[in-house]
Structures are given as C-alpha cells and as structure tokens.
Enzyme design. Structure first.
Site, short mmCIF file in Angstrom:
data_model
loop_
_atom_site.label_atom_id
_atom_site.label_comp_id
_atom_site.label_asym_id
_atom_site.label_seq_id
_atom_site.Cartn_x
_atom_site.Cartn_y
_atom_site.Cartn_z
N LYS A 1 103.29 34.95 127.98
CA LYS A 1 104.35 35.25 127.79
C LYS A 1 104.87 35.14 126.21
CE LYS A 1 108.33 32.13 128.00
NZ LYS A 1 109.65 31.95 128.37
N ASP B 1 102.89 33.26 134.20
CA ASP B 1 104.07 32.73 134.04
C ASP B 1 104.01 31.29 134.67
OD1 ASP B 1 106.69 32.02 134.67
OD2 ASP B 1 107.45 34.24 134.98
N HIS B 2 104.12 30.36 133.97
CA HIS B 2 103.78 28.99 134.20
C HIS B 2 104.73 28.42 135.23
CE1 HIS B 2 106.83 27.91 131.30
NE2 HIS B 2 107.06 26.96 132.04
N GLU C 1 119.10 23.21 130.55
CA GLU C 1 118.52 22.51 129.54
C GLU C 1 119.25 21.67 128.64
OE1 GLU C 1 114.88 23.91 127.40
OE2 GLU C 1 114.97 25.73 128.37
N HIS D 1 110.86 33.93 134.26
CA HIS D 1 110.84 32.93 135.05
C HIS D 1 111.81 32.91 136.40
CE1 HIS D 1 108.40 31.10 132.20
NE2 HIS D 1 109.25 30.60 131.33
N LYS E 1 121.02 26.47 127.33
CA LYS E 1 120.71 25.56 126.47
C LYS E 1 121.89 24.53 126.21
CE LYS E 1 116.69 27.33 124.99
NZ LYS E 1 115.17 26.55 125.36
N LYS F 1 118.75 18.46 132.19
CA LYS F 1 117.63 19.19 132.48
C LYS F 1 117.30 19.33 133.89
CE LYS F 1 112.73 19.65 131.32
NZ LYS F 1 112.51 21.03 130.89
#
Lengths: 336, 513
Positions: free
Chosen positions: B168, B197-198, B236, B261, B362, B367
């Site tokens: 990506k 896409d991890h 995050e 994601h 963010k 997280k």
C-alpha cells in the site's frame, strides 16, 4: 508396575492437599485470595499414570504445558494393587505472567488413588472436569484394566506414547480394539509418531529437489538410526515412507544408546540418495539430497524433543488426522 | 511429461505448502524490508515453513554486496525478529539472501536479474516460482512493472508461476488506482496480483469470519433486526514522529487508513457468508459490501456524515505534543486530516438502517483498534428505570490490537435483595487463552502469497470501489465551493466535539475504549 507410594517430597510438589469433597471450595478460595489472577481454561487435560516414580516429572510437565495451553489439569496416579483403598487430592494454580502486570492461571488437581479401579478413576475424572470443554487424556499406563469403554467413550483426544510400551504388539491390539469400538470417537495422538514429524518434513524437503523427485522409483532401502527404546517411532516412520511410495522398501534399523530419539534417516537407491541427520544437542537438522552429480544441502529447524513440548505441540494441532490410524495395522504387522 | 507430485509433501500440513520460490524485493534497502519482510521470512524459516531451495533477492539502487546486504539485514533481524535470533539459523538462512543493484528504470538491470534468477533455477535443477514484491515508493511501481514485462520476467518458467505483491498505498484516488491496476494488469493477470493489506494478516481480523460463521449463536442475530449499530475505531497515541509527516500530509486519515484497513474490517463484519473459503468466494462477498455503501455525494451529505479534524497542541500520557500543523514536515497551512469520523450506511437487506460509525485518528489517548457491535435493547425491561440502563445494550467487542480478543457485555442481577441490574463483561484474550504468540501479519501473508492463497489480499474491483466511495468525500473537502469545515481537537483527547455530535444526533455515543 510398582505399587509404591510417591515420596513425601514428590507429593509436596503437588500443591495444597485438600479433601476430595472440598476441592471446588478450595479452588474458589485460590481465586478469592488474589484478584490480580485470571483463570483461563480451554481444555481438560488429564494425565493418567500408574508409575509413582514419574509423578514429579508429570507435575513439571503439566506446568510447562499449561503455560501454553490454558487448561483444567488433572494428574492421576492410580495404584491398583495398593491396599487398603484410599484417595487423596491436591490442588494448585499454574500461573504465568501476562504483559508484565497480570497473572494468568490454570488449575491443577492431582489425585493419588490407592487401589484405584476403573470405576474410581472414572468418577474422579468425570467429577472434576471443567464443563463443556474437550477432554484430552494422556494415558501413560498400559491400555488394560482401567482403560475401559465407559471411560474412553467420553474422551475427545487420547494421547499415548507407543515407544514407552513394554509390549507394543499387545498394546496396539488394545488400542485398535478401542478405536474400533462402537462408542469410541476419540482422536489418537501418539508421541512416538509426533517425534518423527521433523524427519518427515525434512524428507519432503529432500524430494522437492526436481532431480531426486524424478528418481523416486529407484529407491530401494530405508535406514533409520534411533535411540534405544524408540523402535516404534522408527517403525512408524518406515511405514509412512512405504505408504507414501506405495511400495515396500528394505528396512534397516540401527539402535544407539544415546542421542536424539530419531537420529538419521537415509533413503537410497541406484543414483539417488536422501539423508536427514540430526546431531546430538543440535536444534537443527541437516538435509542432503544427491542424484548423480547433483547435490543439494539444507538446514532445517528440528522439532521439539521433550515430552512436555511434544504434548504442547499436539495440543496446538487441533485437527486430528486419519493417517495415523491407517498405518496402525501395518505397524502392528511388523511387530509380530 | 506431467509434473510429478512429491508424495512426502502430502499429509504433512493443514495448509498449502509453498513450492521452491525466489522472491525479488524491489526497494529492498527500505525500512519495510529490514523491519518486516526479512524478519518475517526468518521466522517462517524458524518454523520450518519456508519453501525448500528458497531465495530472496534485494533489488535496489544503492551499491552493496551480498555480504554487506546480509550484514545489514542481520542487524535488523536481531532487533525485529519475533522469535529472537539464532546465529546458526541465520547463518543458513542468510545464504539464500542476495543483492542486485540496479536503477528501477534501467532495462539492463532486469536482464541481469533474469540471468541471476535463471542461475538459481539451474542450481536447483529445475525452475522455481517467482514472486516480485513491490516495496518501493508507489511512483516506481509503473517503471518496475514495465521493465519486468519487457525482460520477460512476468511469465513463469517451466510451468511455474510469476506473481506480484503490491504494498500500500494502492493509488491515492480512483484515477491513480485504476491507472496502477491497468499497469499491473498489462504485466500480471489478476490471479497473480496480490495487493497486501497487513490488517488482514492479523489473527483477530481473520477470526471475524470464524466468530461469525462457525458460531451458530451470532449469525442469526447479525442483522438490522437485532443490531443497533457498529463502531470501528482505530486510535493512535502517536503523531508524526520519525519524519512520517512528509508522506502523511499528502494522504490523511481517510486515504491512509479508511480506504484500506478500516474498509477491510468493515467488509469482514458486514459480508454475507461466502459459499466456500476460496479466495474469490470470500472476496466476492467483500466487494458486494463495498458496492452497497451508500455514496456520500456533495458537501452537504459529506458535512452531515463525515467529520474531519486536526489536533492542536495538548498532551498524551503526560507528555506535551505540538499541534498537527506544527509537526515536522507538515505544511503549516495543511488541509490534511489526521482524524476522521464517518457515519456509513450499507444498503443491503441485512444492514438496512444500521449505521456503521468509523473513526480513526492520531494523538488520541491510547493505541487501540477495535470493532464493537451494539445490539438493540430489549423491547421492554421490567427490572429498572431506563436511566439505569443507559448505554447498557449488549455489546460484542472484537479487539484487533493490542490485547487481541473478544468481549461480550451483558447485564446481570446484582447480588442483594433488590432487583438491581449491572453490566458485566465476558472477556476472551488470545494471549491468556493461547500461550503461543501469534505470527506477525507479514509472515502469514507472505506464506499465503507463496502458496497461492489470495483470500487475505485485496482484489482490483474491491480497491476501485473503495476509492470511488472515498473520492466523493475528498472532492467535497477539496474541490467544492463550500467545503465542510476542518474541526480541531486537543492532542490527547478522543477527537473533536463534532464527532461526538455525529453520534449524539442519532441518540448514540462513542464507546469508551
């Protein structure tokens, strides 16, 4: 089988001795004492032995296995010949830290059943299971006496180690009879078979070599070097090779007094040779395939060795395989 | 002559085992190779799952020798390998690592690469599969793919396959994604294209399908009759550390996280049961979800359903943080959103009237990536006043990271004489139930790519339909005369007030994580 009682020091390692009728209450007290502990359980794991000399080792093994597989652990030492009949129980929590702040624990119940017969073993096991969870039993004794239909019909997974059997032919007969019983629905995991997993994987790797693969039909002999006492593991491996090749190669077994359970496997024929070798103390195996002038070498991770790691490995493989049961009649035939 | 099967391979594994393979990583001197890809291959080797006679070739511009490249990767592996580092295993594994220096646009470099791959095949005694991994900057994808094709590397040799894995971002809008897809399609067939896409490699993401389709208690309730709404949160607690502001400011939360994601998570939650577990059956169902997203067209619809925001100075975990526009490499006049919250409707029979709220940001307090499914309240509750039961609907929480697991919130009677009702949580944690650590997402995905299982990779139509939905929002923000406003929130808070209002208008609120 010796009917001697375990030593006091071995019994002392089993935790808190508790009257059998108070086990449930005593377990609750463990959790009430410390709110930082989390109880976890995915299976019931029972070890059944009739050898008091290995009680302490089994106790250590359960601690190791429970660290990877949260379980209700039952350790049962039955001494059928002991008199007068008496039953004692111990409880303990097998705990491991989780993310540095929380403690995750499994429960272990240990029983010493002097004069323990089949009915008593069943009552003890079935009264102390974590309900609705699968029952995995590692039966370390011979498959006689207490291993009877009303017990094994409730087992989901039966773990055995055929290399421990003093009379494998008789025990395989008993196992086959139980597996063929109408009420049996258990899946069998033989640690002797698990021990050969790395050899089988490595052999498959040998014959990924295109040249060697083309010459499979030339293979003539199997030579397996094994540790004394691991003949069954070697035989299972040989039967598997013959089944895969749909042939009957000439088999030579070499027994050694020390070293890993399975030490080397050489399979060869005219112009083709595959070798898998595990050296002492190495956690890797050397794989070498040669076919004419062409040679290929590789280094692969060896599988785990200890009983605790083998059991843990088996519990990680949720699905059983019919492969083992299809091989049993052949192995049994080789034991005549 | 038909290819002979290895009879020993069969029966050993519950998954497909990959055959001999050479992986070529383009952009191999980048962070991804050092931090993720090589440690993933090493851990696959440590588990004994690496295909036999495996080779990996790093392809990049910098001058390096095989030895120098291996040495750099060894340092990275010591730091990043999940299962630690064994000198003995590394010594053997490193022999399969090679380095090939070339410019991405230099045809001669690809001719040399082909010679190198042919040489490996010769050493093996037979051709092997070839996997080309595009880990370079996306601008380089096009020349790399063209050169691969021109050098004849896109075709498998001797009945073996050649595949491409694309990292990506796969495009930055619909037009660029289509352009990129066209370039890829000129070189590789869709079946040989793996868009990574991890998130899909994460254990809990894969578990969503198991949870839904292997447990009979959930699926009958998994629809608009019983579910009130769904929330997907990706929070995050970091900002633009490590120089990432440069890239991020050109992308923003919507394009960087939602398009890929979070839409992947959304599709896994909302999809119909696939007919089987083949890659295309699963992906067909996922595409149907994306196609059914109700489009948000025009600034008014976007303003009503999407909240964008930038953080201002604040503090996270007691540490002061600067505002987004003051971050390193971020344009002080930036109009990029590090926070976005959306209300999405899915126009299918199953999900009619059920909003899916997505938020990603963010510099939030912690997280966490979680999906929460909020069930409807019972029609009549005789036990307590409605005040006591506020926010007390049954909630199923799927924690993607960290602390992967599943929790179910239910109501119970408090002990005592009175009929008081209290919320309790049934909690399953992967780490406490399964002692073994889960493999890294890249390990699973690399093995799948080598074994030919594309289930956990995005398909062309999936990517393009996702971009189509996202583009409408981006147009409303950046190309309309009356763009919806950019809101603000202090770093360390849970986002702007307007995002809370988005749910409050529907009589709901964000779950407290």
């Amino acid at each position: 089988m010796p009917s001697t009682l375990p030593s006091d020091s071995d019994l002392g390692r089993l935790g808190l001795e508790t009257p059998i009728a108070r086990i449930d209450r005593a377990l609750k007290e463990i959790w009430n004492d410390d709110e930082a502990k989390t109880r976890a359980s995915l299976i019931n794991l029972a070890i059944y032995t009739e050898d008091s000399a290995i009680l302490a080792a089994d106790n250590d093994l359960l601690a190791h296995v429970a660290a990877e597989h949260a379980c209700r652990a039952l350790l049962i030492l039955a001494l059928p010949e002991a008199r007068p009949p008496r039953a004692r129980a111990w409880i303990q929590a097998l705990c491991r830290p989780y993310q540095g702040k929380q403690i995750v624990c499994s429960e272990q119940l240990s029983f010493v059943l002097e004069g323990g017969d089949a009915a008593q073993v069943q009552n003890i096991v079935f009264a102390h299971l974590d309900s609705d969870l699968p029952l995995v039993v590692w039966w370390q004794a011979d498959l006689t006496q207490n291993f009877e239909e009303r017990f094994y019909s409730r087992i989901d997974t039966l773990i055995i180690d055929s290399s421990r059997w003093t009379n494998p032919a008789k025990q395989f007969d008993a196992l086959l009879a139980a597996m063929n019983a109408e009420t049996a629905g258990f899946d069998v995991r033989d640690l002797a078979w698990t021990r050969s997993h790395f050899m089988r994987t490595a052999l498959a790797s040998c014959f990924q070599d295109a040249a060697a693969l083309q010459n499979l039909a030339r293979l003539e002999t199997i030579r397996i070097t094994h540790l004394k006492g691991q003949r069954t593991a070697a035989l299972l491996l040989a039967v598997w090779i013959n089944q895969r090749l749909k042939t009957m190669l000439q088999l030579e077994l070499i027994e050694k007094d020390s070293g890993p359970a399975l030490q080397s496997l050489v399979i060869e024929g005219e112009g083709v040779r595959g070798e898998v070798r595990r050296d002492c103390d190495s956690s890797f195996i050397n794989v070498c395939t040669s076919c004419g002038q062409h040679e290929h070498k590789d280094l692969l991770p060896a599988d785990v060795d200890s009983d605790a790691e083998l059991v843990s490995e088996q519990l990680s493989r949720f699905h059983g395989s019919t492969l083992y049961s299809t091989m049993l009649p052949f192995v049994r035939g080789m034991l005549n | 002559m038909p290819e002979q099967e290895n009879p020993f391979q069969e029966t050993l594994l519950s998954r497909h085992r990959a055959e001999p393979c050479t992986v070529v990583i383009f952009g191999a001197t980048g962070d991804l190779t050092n931090r993720k890809l090589i440690p993933a291959f090493y851990n696959i080797a440590a588990a004994g799952d690496l295909p036999p006679q495996f080779k990996v070739v790093g392809f990049a511009r910098r001058e390096k020798t095989d030895e120098g490249f291996r040495s750099e990767l060894e340092t990275g592996n010591r730091k990043n390998s999940r299962q630690g580092h064994s000198d003995e295993l590394w010594g053997s594994f490193a022999q399969c690592i090679h380095y090939h220096r070339s410019e991405f646009e230099d045809p001669a470099g690809y001719v040399q690469l082909k010679l190198l791959l042919d040489k490996f095949d010769q050493e093996r005694g037979a051709p092997a599969n070839r996997l080309f991994y595009l880990a370079s900057a996306p601008e380089a994808f096009k020349p790399i793919l063209e050169m691969i094709r021109a050098a004849g590397l896109s075709e498998g040799v001797g009945g073996k396959w050649a595949r491409v894995v694309c990292e990506k971002p796969f495009g930055k809008d619909l037009a660029t994604a289509r352009g990129l897809n066209a370039v890829v399609a000129e070189t590789f067939e869709e079946k040989d294209t793996y868009r990574i896409d991890h998130y899909l490699g994460k254990e809990t993401a894969q578990n969503i399908m198991v949870l839904r389709f292997a447990n009979s208690i959930f699926e009958p309730n998994w629809n608009s009759r019983y579910i009130d709404h769904v929330q997907i949160t990706c929070a995050e607690n970091l900002g633009m550390e490590g120089g990432r502001g440069g890239y991020y400011d050109t992308a923003g939360a919507l394009r960087d996280m939602v398009q890929n994601h979070l839409f992947q998570l959304l599709t896994l939650v909302a999809m119909e049961p696939p007919t089987d577990l083949s890659a295309d059956s699963v992906r067909d169902e996922k595409v149907k979800v994306i196609r059914a997203l109700r489009p948000l067209i025009g600034p008014e619809a976007v303003g009503k359903n999407v909240i964008r925001a930038q953080y201002t100075a604040g503090s996270v975990d007691g540490v002061s943080r600067v505002g987004y526009r003051q971050e390193d490499r971020v344009n002080p006049e930036s109009k990029t959103e590090p926070y976005v919250a959306l209300r999405i409707m899915i126009d299918t029979w199953r999900w009619q009237g059920v909003p899916f709220y997505i938020r990603v940001g963010k510099q939030l307090p912690k997280k966490a990536t979680e999906i929460s499914v909020h069930f409807k309240k019972p029609p009549q509750v005789p036990f307590a006043t409605s005040d006591l039961l506020k926010n007390s609907e049954n909630t199923l929480v799927i924690r993607i990271q960290p602390d992967e697991g599943i929790a179910l919130r239910i109501l119970c009677k408090q002990p005592g004489q009175a009929m008081n009702v209290q919320q309790v949580k049934m909690d399953f944690r992967y780490s406490s139930s399964f002692g073994k650590a889960s493999p890294e997402a890249y390990e699973r995905l690399l093995l799948d790519a080598m074994a030919g299982d594309a289930t956990l990779f995005a398909r062309r139509d999936e990517v393009e339909h996702a971009w189509k939905f996202i583009d409408e929002i981006e147009h409303a923000w950046h190309k309309s005369a009356t763009p919806p406003p950019m809101h603000e929130y202090p770093a360390g808070s849970w986002g702007p007030k307007e995002a809370d209002d988005l749910l409050r208008a529907d009589g709901r609120e964000w779950r407290l994580l």
